[in-house]
Design an enzyme around this catalytic site. Structure first.
Site: not given
Length: 238
Positions: A47-49, A83, A85-86, A125, A165, A194
């Site tokens: 998970d990036r966040t 994605c 956040t990535a 996010t 999700k 997002c």
């Protein structure tokens, strides 16, 4: 024609929709005129966040880098990551790979400036908001950012993780509460920052004034690797 590589699975449904957007946006009269695309779906990527916020020690970077190297070995010379956040890792990833990795947020800044937008609201996010991914880049283009209150940001995270999700119906009343407040605070456009929020635009009527950052990413992928349909030069909902 450049070959497009996609680091996917973050999440899987967003990746599938991203590829659909690329196909829809490509000006092609036959199968043979579409963009050659390699998709590596890597849902096991941490998970990036959680990592960005220091809530997890599992670093997504090695997973992203491994996927990027495999795509490059298969001939991809332009890479997209559906994605948002990535994109926290984009600069390191691009530098290490030595291959162009499209920066969706940078491209969003260019797009907004071309449309004369000076104030935007951000729905994204916690990791994206707190790392100031949008704020830092958009400020370079003279664009001010409005972010949700702590209470409303919790609603955004609930929509992303507990609704989209989790494969559950989206609580549109929460979506509207957050976006209405951002518009009331002066946002000319609200960014769906997002890729899970992109799926809401796909499936629901959300009204005017929204810009889906994944559509910006898909548009740029098509411009880099193929020919764009003219109708996709205007992405802000009307």
């Amino acid at each position: 024609m450049n070959k497009l590589g996609v680091i996917g699975g973050l999440g899987p449904m967003a990746t599938a929709y991203f590829y659909q957007l690329v196909v829809q946006m490509t000006d092609a009269a036959s199968d043979q005129e579409h963009i050659e695309t390699i998709i590596y779906s890597r849902p096991s990527t941490p998970d990036r966040t959680k990592f960005i916020l220091g809530k997890s020690d599992e670093d997504p970077m090695p997973f992203l880098l491994d996927a990027g190297r495999k795509l490059k070995r298969q001939g991809a010379n332009v890479i997209a990551i559906p994605c948002i956040t990535a994109h926290y890792f984009q600069k390191r990833l691009e530098k290490t790979l030595g291959t162009r990795v499209i920066h969706a947020i940078e491209e969003t800044g260019k797009y907004l400036k071309s449309k004369g937008i000076t104030v935007v609201g951000i729905m994204a996010t916690d990791g994206t908001v707190e790392s100031r991914l949008f704020q830092t880049i958009l400020e370079k283009y003279g664009i001010a950012c409005v972010i949700p209150s702590e209470k409303n940001q919790a609603k955004v995270m609930h929509i992303i993780y507990d609704d989209v999700k989790s494969g559950r119906p989206v609580e549109m009343d929460l979506f509207e509460e957050v976006s209405d407040k951002l518009f009331a605070q002066g946002a000319q456009t609200v960014l769906l920052g997002c890729t899970e929020l992109s799926l809401i635009k796909r499936d629901y009527q959300i009204g005017k004034g929204f810009l889906d950052v994944m559509e910006v990413l898909a548009r740029q992928a098509v411009l880099a690797c193929g020919k764009l349909k003219e109708e996709y030069n205007n992405l802000i909902t009307e």
